[in-house]
Enzyme design. Sequence first.
Site, PDB file in Angstrom:
ATOM      1  NE  ARG A 146      42.102  40.825  54.603  1.00 17.20           N
ATOM      2  CZ  ARG A 146      40.706  40.655  53.997  1.00 17.20           C
ATOM      3  NH1 ARG A 146      39.906  40.654  54.791  1.00 17.20           N
ATOM      4  NH2 ARG A 146      40.843  40.283  52.913  1.00 17.20           N
ATOM      5  CE1 TYR A 149      34.980  46.399  54.788  1.00 17.04           C
ATOM      6  CE2 TYR A 149      35.172  44.167  53.472  1.00 17.04           C
ATOM      7  CZ  TYR A 149      34.678  45.287  53.441  1.00 17.04           C
ATOM      8  OH  TYR A 149      33.810  45.838  52.452  1.00 17.04           O
ATOM      9  CE  LYS A 153      30.948  47.056  54.796  1.00 17.38           C
ATOM     10  NZ  LYS A 153      29.670  48.191  54.531  1.00 17.38           N
ATOM     11  N   GLY A 210      50.371  35.048  48.229  1.00 13.91           N
ATOM     12  CA  GLY A 210      50.210  33.539  48.244  1.00 13.91           C
ATOM     13  C   GLY A 210      50.583  33.177  46.726  1.00 13.91           C
ATOM     14  CB  THR A 215      38.736  31.863  42.250  1.00  9.48           C
ATOM     15  OG1 THR A 215      37.802  31.472  43.073  1.00  9.48           O
ATOM     16  CG2 THR A 215      39.467  30.417  41.621  1.00  9.48           C
ATOM     17  CG  ASP A 285      43.155  34.877  50.564  1.00  7.66           C
ATOM     18  OD1 ASP A 285      42.197  36.013  50.948  1.00  7.66           O
ATOM     19  OD2 ASP A 285      43.552  35.102  49.202  1.00  7.66           O
ATOM     20  NE  ARG A 289      35.681  36.754  48.760  1.00 10.43           N
ATOM     21  CZ  ARG A 289      36.363  37.770  49.648  1.00 10.43           C
ATOM     22  NH1 ARG A 289      36.229  38.864  49.058  1.00 10.43           N
ATOM     23  NH2 ARG A 289      37.142  37.365  50.295  1.00 10.43           N
TER      24      ARG A 289
END
Length: 325
Positions: A146, A149, A153, A210, A215, A285, A289
């Site tokens: 995961r 990505y 970037k 989850g 957030t 997770d 954010r």
Amino acid sequence: MKKVLITGVAGMIGSHLTDSLLEKGYFVTGIDDLSVGKIDNVKQHFSNKNFQFKEIDILDSQKLESVLIDGEIIVHLAATKKIGEDGSGYHTLTVNTKGTENMLELAKSHGCKIIIASTSDVYGMSPDLPLKEDGDLLLGPSMIKRWSYAVSKLYAEQLAFAYHKEFNVPIVVLRYFGGFSPRSSFSWSGGHLPLFVDAVLKNEYLIIHGDGKQTRSMGYVTDLVDGTILAIESSSSVGQIINIGNDEEMSVVDTAYLISEVANTGKDLKIKFVPFEEIFGKYKDIMRRVPDLTKARRLLGYKPKISLREAIKITVEEHRKKGRI
């Protein structure tokens, strides 16, 4: 007339950016391999003499060289999005790194300013909130797919600054926070909000990873586009990393209830909670954010205009109008 080349033009941000730039009198060349983006998002411009579309993969450097750029600006949006453990980490890493290198080479050879689309994912699990451009980044273990990505970037950001410092390529890195519109991909790659809208309108179960207490700060696409155009037109953006998005923070589960309220279907909200490990293996997770937009305000005069509730209302109404339910 200013000319802009947009990669990923048939995607959500790319197509809305095209709309706005053409309205402002720009000439736009758009390229897309249509693996995710949809031609329907840009076909309304095919009769516009100031727009041309080319179906090109950004990994195909030979075809990219055939795209004549005698203008000033490239907006590089094309990318492969986040993946679960079943997706291809290799494909994500290759598209997002080699593809960016190809576009930076094009900018270098044609003397273009280039806007590089990055992501809030690069902040990883940083506890320093709100997230600032000069803050430390905290990524997870390499064996968890995961993270490919975010890593791809982050590499693209470093590559952009190498081209800027060593080859004098004028670059801008925009770290986009979550965005959506009626043109979003109504699949997991388009983020949780379009999926929730679709499920609510179809009276289907919303799948929440989850407990849903994590957030996000989701913005409407026009705010992302406005920030991008400000970066295009501002000389003060060159050589900078800038957060773009909305700083309105809401948990995933509260967003589900807000969508249900706005949609007003008369049906009870149906939610299915799925453990993270079923989708992402051992990936943890990111629990919060939210961007710090101070730099965007100072350098660009940027300010998001559309509230989350208003953005959801626009998306719901358009989804209904197009008969997707």
